[in-house]
Structure formats: structure tokens, C-alpha cells
Design an enzyme around this catalytic site. Structure first.
Site, PDB file in Angstrom:
ATOM      1  N   HIS A  13      61.035 -22.228  -2.441  1.00 27.62           N
ATOM      2  CA  HIS A  13      60.928 -20.842  -2.917  1.00 27.62           C
ATOM      3  C   HIS A  13      59.545 -20.570  -3.486  1.00 27.62           C
ATOM      4  CE1 HIS A  13      65.381 -19.472  -3.346  1.00 27.62           C
ATOM      5  NE2 HIS A  13      65.153 -20.072  -2.204  1.00 27.62           N
TER       6      HIS A  13
ATOM      7  N   TYR B 224      66.605 -12.932 -11.799  1.00 26.98           N
ATOM      8  CA  TYR B 224      66.888 -12.983 -13.238  1.00 26.98           C
ATOM      9  C   TYR B 224      66.966 -11.537 -13.716  1.00 26.98           C
ATOM     10  CZ  TYR B 224      65.572 -17.963 -13.361  1.00 26.98           C
ATOM     11  OH  TYR B 224      65.517 -19.325 -13.163  1.00 26.98           O
TER      12      TYR B 224
ATOM     13  N   PRO C 171      69.721 -23.378 -20.068  1.00 27.32           N
ATOM     14  CA  PRO C 171      69.450 -23.489 -18.629  1.00 27.32           C
ATOM     15  C   PRO C 171      68.503 -22.426 -18.048  1.00 27.32           C
ATOM     16  CG  PRO C 171      71.691 -22.701 -19.010  1.00 27.32           C
ATOM     17  CD  PRO C 171      71.136 -23.063 -20.351  1.00 27.32           C
TER      18      PRO C 171
ATOM     19  N   LYS D 147      64.821 -26.211 -16.610  1.00 27.60           N
ATOM     20  CA  LYS D 147      63.879 -27.296 -16.928  1.00 27.60           C
ATOM     21  C   LYS D 147      64.541 -28.653 -17.155  1.00 27.60           C
ATOM     22  CE  LYS D 147      60.251 -25.268 -16.360  1.00 27.60           C
ATOM     23  NZ  LYS D 147      59.575 -25.674 -15.160  1.00 27.60           N
TER      24      LYS D 147
ATOM     25  N   TYR E 113      57.170 -22.049 -14.991  1.00 31.46           N
ATOM     26  CA  TYR E 113      58.336 -22.186 -14.114  1.00 31.46           C
ATOM     27  C   TYR E 113      58.103 -23.321 -13.116  1.00 31.46           C
ATOM     28  CZ  TYR E 113      62.610 -20.544 -11.874  1.00 31.46           C
ATOM     29  OH  TYR E 113      63.894 -20.462 -11.394  1.00 31.46           O
TER      30      TYR E 113
HETATM   31  C1  PHB Z   1      71.001 -22.883 -10.758  1.00 27.01           C
HETATM   32  O1  PHB Z   1      70.795 -22.706  -9.551  1.00 27.01           O
HETATM   33  O2  PHB Z   1      72.030 -23.470 -11.154  1.00 27.01           O
HETATM   34  C2  PHB Z   1      70.021 -22.380 -11.749  1.00 27.01           C
HETATM   35  C3  PHB Z   1      68.842 -21.809 -11.286  1.00 27.01           C
HETATM   36  C4  PHB Z   1      67.930 -21.329 -12.201  1.00 27.01           C
HETATM   37  C5  PHB Z   1      68.166 -21.404 -13.545  1.00 27.01           C
HETATM   38  C6  PHB Z   1      69.333 -21.985 -14.013  1.00 27.01           C
HETATM   39  C7  PHB Z   1      70.270 -22.474 -13.098  1.00 27.01           C
HETATM   40  O3  PHB Z   1      67.275 -20.890 -14.404  1.00 27.01           O
END
Ligand code: PHB
Ligand code: APR
Length: 392
Positions: free
Chosen positions: A72, A201, A295, A299, A387
Site C-alpha cells: 500500500h 481512517y 492499535p 505499530k 506510519y
Molecule cells: C488491521 O488491519 O487490523 C489494522 C490496520 C491498521 C491499524 C490497526 C489495525 O491502524
């Protein structure tokens, strides 16, 4: 039984450390309390930084990752009826991330370790670690109803946030810095195509939502929910309706997610925690045993991988030269990266979630910060660099 490095915990930290030590010619034993199926099915995040991908490839666990991982080049932020893409390579000089579930990383590492590594013992419950301030620490564990001991040159606690290793450090020899959050995540895994080609997000007045994925056919979706939420209060239709409401854009009225069978649903608490130093005598802490992050920003696994890479290098240096120099600097080296990721995860969490006690003033600050990321390449680059992660 004696080994050079006794590893408590067969999650990503313990498994990757065992693999790196095997490649460096250093003997180890991994003791894991659960069975193989449990460890391989535990749902966690799924975003790998480039340095984590490189380490997995380097240690022979890259075949399926290269075939099935999704590269990505950005994420989308949604807020106040707007959408904004953060373009990682453009903002970081070429960095990107890979979507590959932690369950799959664990399966790959378990298979390698069982095929050609040192012992990986499942259903081996460690109950005590003794003598870490001496030369010959001892791990006491129970397996198949029998009590056994493992003596080691070094012990590594890779046993997660609730593990026993941290408890072997005497009171006063370490400090834990913690923060809890006034919300949790409800996560689902669904047989449904991802909401968007990249992760989304979303900040909304109803709370945070995240649209992630596991494959082109499987979605991983999250909703901010109050602490103490019972997943039983969230039937599938309610989850989908709420995801639609939070991920929707004013610009696209009626835009809805493609729904599919929900195969897993659970509530995850959010916490930030760091225990320092990450070493006491001959005991080292790595991964969630030393630090956890909420989460948001994914990280946790990447920090765990960085810890064990730094530790494997230090043990290899000790084994070939006899020098403990890198072991002595392990904690400081890791903690610099850990605190950066702690700050980033805290920033992402507090910028995107709605605290039930937050005032309209604080909501305006969140929106101003998100607006800044969409209008300043410097602010966007700060997000993108964090990120995608620091180089190892
Ligand atoms: C996930 O795919 O489980 C996931 C992706 C991004 C995040 C947290 C969890 O920030
Ligand atoms: N004896 C043996 N094993 C134990 C014990 C014990 N007393 N206590 C805990 N364990 C095992 C757990 O069963 C688990 O498999 O230690 C392992 C710890 O694994 P994780 O919690 O996954 O921690 P870690 O390997 O550091 O991985 C960090 O996992 O929590 C996520 O977001 C985090 O992605 C990050 C990653």
C-alpha cells in the site's frame, strides 16, 4: 535442560527472535503456554513496515508474504465530510507498507521453526523466572502435567503484556509508564471486499471507524465503542449500519459498504504502556512484554520485530566477540524507537477518536489538526514517516 537463550512466549516476538538466533548459530528454546492452533488464529493488526518485511524476508519467512501481501502506497483520512489521501512514497522518499496479517506471519514463523529450528514447545506454561541477577538464570515451567526447569545464559521475556517475565524484575528496578483510553475497538473480520483500495481512517461525531483488509475478499473493520462493550450487543446489521454512518461522506450520499458474512467479532481495549529499562541482569524484555500501543497506526508488531532484531544482533555480537557492549545498550536503543511509536500511536488515537467527555473546543482542535495534514506537506510527511516507520 540447558540452552543459551530461553525465550518465554511464542507470539511474533518470541518466534522471530528464535528464528534470527537460529540463523546466527545461537541455541534457544521457546516456551509457549497455548497450543499451536490458538497462537496461529489470534487476530491482531496487519500492517508491516518496510523494515519488518525486510527482516522476515532475510530470515526466510518472505515467500508467502511476497506472494500474498498487499503493498500500500497510502491511507485515506475521512473527516468533516471530506476525504484526503496521504501518499507515502511521495512524502517519505519512497517508503510504503505491506498489508499481511499477523496470523499469517505467525504461521510462517511457526512452520519454519518446527521444520528446521531449535525447540518450540507449545502448551509449556512458565510460572517463574529465577536468578536473573546471577550467571545462570532458571525458567520453571509445566508441560504435560510435569514441572521442568530450563537453565540459560540469557532469558528473554516475549510473553506479552500479562506475562511472567516482567514480574522477575525486583520492585524499584523498573518503572512502568501507562495511559488508558476511555474507549475500545469493536473489530470484525468479514467475507466482504474492502471498503476502498487503501485503509480508511475516519473521524466522525459518532466516533472513530477504520476500514482495513486482509485480502481482496476479506475485510477487517473497526468501530470505536465504549469501554465494557459486550460484542453480543452488536449484531452484524448494527455493526454494518454504524460503519456506513461513520465512513460515509457528505459528498457521496448513500455510499455503503458491500456487506458479507461476519466470521469474527471481538472487543479490544486500548492502552499505552512502556516498562523501562527493558533489561534487568540476564533478563531482556521484548515486544508487548515491554511496551504496548493502542492499535491506531498498527505499530505493535513492528515494534516487536525491531526489538528482537536489535537483541539478536547484540546476542550475536556477544557470542562471536564475548563483548556485552550491545547487550548493555539494548534497552536505550529500543526505547528511542518505542517512545517515537508511543507518541505516534497516541497522536493517531487522540486525534481520531471522540472522548466521551470531550468539549466542542477539543473537537475543533482535532479537525484543525486533520485539516493541517491535508493542507501542509510537512504535516502530512510527519504522519507518513511515522506510519511507514524508522529504518532499522
Ligand atoms: C488491521 O488491519 O487490523 C489494522 C490496520 C491498521 C491499524 C490497526 C489495525 O491502524
Ligand atoms: N508461559 C508461556 N507463554 C506465555 C506465558 C507464560 N507464562 N505468558 C504469555 N505467554 C505467551 C502468550 O500465550 C503469547 O503467545 O506469550 C505470547 C505473547 O505474544 P503476544 O502477546 O503476541 O506478544 P508479542 O510476541 O510481543 O507480539 C507483539 O502482538 O499484541 C500484539 O500488537 C501486538 O502485534 C504486536 C505483537
Amino acid at each position: 535442560m540447558h540452552t543459551t537463550v530461553g525465550i518465554i512466549g511464542g507470539g511474533p516476538s518470541g518466534l522471530l527472535l528464535a528464528r534470527l538466533l537460529h540463523r546466527a548459530g545461537i541455541a534457544s528454546v521457546v516456551l509457549e503456554r497455548h497450543d499451536r492452533a490458538y497462537v496461529e488464529q489470534r487476530q491482531r493488526a496487519g500492517i508491516l513496515e518496510q523494515s519488518t518485511v525486510d527482516v522476515l524476508r532475510h530470515c526466510g519467512a518472505g515467500r508467502r508474504l511476497d506472494a500474498e501481501g498487499l503493498v500500500h502506497d497510502g491511507v485515506e483520512l475521512r473527516f468533516a465530510g471530506r476525504r484526503h489521501r496521504v501518499d507515502f512514497p511521495a512524502l517519505t522518499g519512497g517508503k510504503r507498507v505491506t498489508v499481511y496479517a499477523q496470523t499469517e506471519v505467525v504461521k510462517d514463523l511457526v512452520a519454519l521453526q518446527l521444520a528446521e529450528g531449535d525447540p518450540l514447545l507449545f502448551e509449556a506454561e512458565v510460572h517463574a523466572v529465577e536468578g536473573v541477577d546471577g550467571d545462570r538464570p532458571v525458567i520453571r515451567y509445566t508441560r504435560e502435567g510435569r514441572e521442568s526447569t530450563l537453565t540459560c545464559d540469557y532469558v528473554v521475556g516475549c510473553d506479552g503484556y500479562h506475562g511472567v517475565a516482567r514480574r522477575a524484575v525486583p520492585d524499584g528496578a523498573s518503572t512502568t509508564h501507562e495511559r488508558t483510553y476511555p474507549y475500545s475497538w469493536l473489530g470484525i473480520l468479514a467475507q466482504a471486499p474492502p471498503a476502498h483500495e487503501e485503509l480508511v481512517y475516519a473521524h466522525s461525531g459518532r466516533g472513530f471507524a477504520l476500514a482495513s483488509m486482509r485480502s481482496p475478499e476479506v475485510s477487517r473493520l473497526y468501530l470505536q465503542v465504549p469501554n465494557g462493550t459486550d460484542p453480543a450487543d452488536w449484531p452484524d446489521e448494527r455493526v454494518w449500519d454504524e460503519l456506513d454512518a461513520r465512513l460515509a461522506l457528505n459528498a457521496e450520499p448513500g455510499a455503503a459498504l458491500v456487506r458479507g458474512p461476519v466470521t469474527q467479532k471481538s472487543v479490544l481495549p486500548m492502552r499505552s504502556s512502556v516498562t523501562e529499562p527493558m533489561r534487568f541482569g540476564r533478563l531482556f524484555l521484548a515486544g508487548d512484554a515491554a511496551h504496548i500501543v493502542p492499535p491506531t497506526g498498527a505499530k505493535g508488531l513492528n515494534l516487536a520485530a525491531a526489538d528482537v532484531v536489535i537483541l539478536a544482533r547484540a546476542l550475536s555480537h556477544w557470542s562471536t566477540t564475548g563483548s556485552a557492549e550491545l547487550l548493555d545498550s539494548y534497552s536505550d536503543t529500543c526505547l528511542r524507537r518505542v517512545w517515537r511509536a508511543e507518541h505516534f500511536s497516541y497522536f493517531m488515537t487522540t486525534t481520531l477518536h471522540v472522548d466521551p467527555d470531550q468539549s466542542s473546543f477539543e473537537t475543533r482542535l482535532q479537525l484543525s489538526q486533520l485539516e493541517r495534514i491535508t493542507s501542509s506537506p510537512h504535516a502530512a510527511a510527519e504522519l507518513a514517516e511515522n506510519y511507514c516507520g524508522l529504518s532499522l
